[in-house]
Design an enzyme around this catalytic site. Structure first.
Site, short mmCIF file in Angstrom:
data_model
loop_
_atom_site.label_atom_id
_atom_site.label_comp_id
_atom_site.label_asym_id
_atom_site.label_seq_id
_atom_site.Cartn_x
_atom_site.Cartn_y
_atom_site.Cartn_z
N SER A 290 -2.92 3.12 2.23
CA SER A 290 -2.62 4.24 1.32
C SER A 290 -1.37 3.98 0.51
O SER A 290 -1.12 4.67 -0.49
CB SER A 290 -2.37 5.52 2.11
OG SER A 290 -3.38 5.76 3.02
N HIS B 36 -8.75 1.09 -2.33
CA HIS B 36 -8.29 2.35 -1.73
C HIS B 36 -9.32 3.45 -1.93
O HIS B 36 -9.48 3.96 -3.04
CB HIS B 36 -6.93 2.73 -2.34
CG HIS B 36 -6.31 3.92 -1.71
ND1 HIS B 36 -5.51 4.81 -2.39
CD2 HIS B 36 -6.38 4.40 -0.44
CE1 HIS B 36 -5.12 5.76 -1.57
NE2 HIS B 36 -5.63 5.54 -0.38
N GLU C 66 -9.38 3.12 -5.94
CA GLU C 66 -8.33 2.43 -6.68
C GLU C 66 -8.38 0.95 -6.29
O GLU C 66 -8.28 0.62 -5.10
CB GLU C 66 -6.95 2.99 -6.31
CG GLU C 66 -6.70 4.41 -6.79
CD GLU C 66 -5.35 4.96 -6.35
OE1 GLU C 66 -4.70 5.64 -7.15
OE2 GLU C 66 -4.93 4.71 -5.20
N ASN D 81 -1.40 8.63 -4.82
CA ASN D 81 -0.35 9.05 -3.88
C ASN D 81 1.03 9.07 -4.52
O ASN D 81 1.89 9.85 -4.12
CB ASN D 81 -0.37 8.17 -2.62
CG ASN D 81 -1.55 8.53 -1.74
OD1 ASN D 81 -2.10 9.63 -1.83
ND2 ASN D 81 -1.97 7.61 -0.88
P1 NAD Z 1 -7.56 6.06 12.12
O1 NAD Z 1 -6.41 6.17 13.03
O2 NAD Z 1 -8.57 7.18 12.07
O3 NAD Z 1 -8.38 4.70 12.45
C1 NAD Z 1 -7.81 3.45 12.60
C2 NAD Z 1 -8.70 2.63 13.52
O4 NAD Z 1 -8.23 1.28 13.52
C3 NAD Z 1 -8.71 3.09 14.97
O5 NAD Z 1 -10.02 3.35 15.39
C4 NAD Z 1 -8.10 1.89 15.72
O6 NAD Z 1 -8.63 1.71 17.02
C5 NAD Z 1 -8.50 0.76 14.79
N1 NAD Z 1 -7.77 -0.49 15.00
C6 NAD Z 1 -6.47 -0.69 15.39
N2 NAD Z 1 -6.23 -2.02 15.45
C7 NAD Z 1 -7.36 -2.65 15.12
C8 NAD Z 1 -7.74 -4.02 15.01
N3 NAD Z 1 -6.88 -5.01 15.25
N4 NAD Z 1 -9.02 -4.30 14.63
C9 NAD Z 1 -9.89 -3.32 14.37
N5 NAD Z 1 -9.59 -2.01 14.47
C10 NAD Z 1 -8.35 -1.69 14.83
O7 NAD Z 1 -6.96 5.78 10.67
P2 NAD Z 1 -7.60 6.15 9.24
O8 NAD Z 1 -7.18 7.52 8.85
O9 NAD Z 1 -9.04 5.75 9.24
O10 NAD Z 1 -6.77 5.15 8.29
C11 NAD Z 1 -7.08 3.78 8.20
C12 NAD Z 1 -6.42 3.20 6.95
O11 NAD Z 1 -6.89 3.91 5.80
C13 NAD Z 1 -4.90 3.35 6.93
O12 NAD Z 1 -4.35 2.24 6.29
C14 NAD Z 1 -4.70 4.62 6.10
O13 NAD Z 1 -3.43 4.68 5.48
C15 NAD Z 1 -5.80 4.47 5.09
N6 NAD Z 1 -6.27 5.70 4.45
C16 NAD Z 1 -6.39 6.86 5.18
C17 NAD Z 1 -6.85 8.03 4.55
C18 NAD Z 1 -7.00 9.32 5.32
O14 NAD Z 1 -7.09 10.39 4.71
N7 NAD Z 1 -7.09 9.28 6.64
C19 NAD Z 1 -7.21 8.00 3.19
C20 NAD Z 1 -7.11 6.79 2.48
C21 NAD Z 1 -6.62 5.64 3.13
#
Ligand code: NAD
Length: 292
Positions: A119, A140, A152, A191
């Site tokens: 993000s 993104h 993005e 963002n």
């Molecule tokens: P989340 O916590 O829901 O999920 C992350 C997952 O990654 C978990 O299931 C975890 O077990 C897994 N993980 C950790 N280490 C790992 C590895 N080595 N290999 C594979 N999986 C692994 O997080 P999220 O909200 O899905 O966010 C994920 C990414 O997306 C982040 O970079 C976040 O900033 C970005 N993002 C989030 C949002 C949002 O609204 N949640 C929106 C856009 C972007």
């Protein structure tokens, strides 16, 4: 290069949504997380999402089953060896992302583009963990990835024009609206605009100018946003917004981006938003944290 199979790393909120989106658009998916239970949870959420579409008559049960059959889950990163592109969606932790990118660099074919759904973090720094920084970019998506229209595409310092055009074409195949972010700046476009709005909303609340409910109402009806800044922060996670503010503050070295005191107090009190039962609002009775 024809993209047929997409590797998705991380099966949390975003990874599961992206895997579902890719499968809905006819791609094969290899979805990796570190524990079977996380993958089972992701598949259950994907199933639930599509069951609602079946109930609403937007897809048939056969189409749902076909879509599910295109998603292969695994705990082994090596199972991504034959994918044509990778979308990484592990936790927002720079060291973890760098480690995953350096491992992927050894596993996937040389021509494969590796993207990150970060993000806010530096694409250039993540790309530098590989020997292919020209084939690394930000991709993104927004939450929920199946429904939110925007992607993005973010250039790191070394990202090539070929990489950008391949990812734009892929985004169109995923039926998204795509924008190119030409420079690697914290928070990219959306963002970078949204975080100062959050900070300003929190300052208005701290100054006692209006209640959280009225600030949300003003933004929804005055700017025609679907959610107000406090509703949105509670939905996305107060902790996530806090970390992004800290990252901006450090990267830009600009106190405009410093998390307001109220946000720090909320972090200390464990008020992380909906997921912890309370944030700016209390979810048992939607009560404000700070009274006028
Ligand atoms: P989340 O916590 O829901 O999920 C992350 C997952 O990654 C978990 O299931 C975890 O077990 C897994 N993980 C950790 N280490 C790992 C590895 N080595 N290999 C594979 N999986 C692994 O997080 P999220 O909200 O899905 O966010 C994920 C990414 O997306 C982040 O970079 C976040 O900033 C970005 N993002 C989030 C949002 C949002 O609204 N949640 C929106 C856009 C972007």
């Amino acid at each position: 290069m024809m993209i047929k199979t997409i590797g998705v790393v991380g099966a949390g909120s975003m990874g599961a949504g992206i895997a579902n989106l890719a499968a809905l658009n006819g791609f094969n998916v290899v979805l990796r997380d570190i524990k079977d239970s996380y993958l089972e949870g992701a598949m259950a959420r994907i199933n639930k999402f599509m069951s609602k579409s079946v109930e609403r008559g937007k897809m048939t049960e056969e189409q749902k089953q076909e879509t599910l059959s295109r998603i292969q889950t695994t705990t082994k990163l090596e199972d991504l060896k034959d994918v044509d592109v990778v979308i990484e969606a592990v936790l927002e932790d720079l060291d973890l992302k760098k480690e995953v990118f350096s491992q992927l660099d050894e596993i996937v074919r040389e021509d494969v583009i590796i993207t990150t759904n970060t993000s806010s973090m530096s694409i250039t720094e993540i790309a530098a963990a590989t020997k292919r920084p020209d084939r690394v970019a930000g991709m993104h998506f927004f939450n929920p990835a199946q429904l939110m229209k925007l992607v993005e595409i973010v250039r790191g310092y070394e990202t090539s024009d070929d990489t950008v055009s391949t990812l734009k074409a892929l985004s169109v195949q995923l039926k998204k609206e795509v924008v190119e972010v030409k420079k690697d700046t914290p928070g990219f476009i959306v963002n970078r605009i949204m975080i100062p709005q959050f900070i300003e909303a929190i300052r208005l609340l701290e100054e006692g100018v209006a209640s959280a409910e009225d600030i949300d109402k003003a933004v929804k009806f005055g700017l025609n946003y679907p959610m107000g800044p406090f509703e949105l922060q509670d939905y996305a996670g107060v902790d996530i917004g806090y970390h992004v503010m800290e990252y901006f503050n450090n990267e830009f070295n600009d106190p405009r981006f410093a998390p307001p005191l109220l946000m720090k107090q909320m972090m200390r009190a464990g008020r992380f938003g909906k997921k912890s039962g309370a944030g700016f609002y209390d979810y048992e009775e939607k009560k404000e944290l700070v009274k006028k």
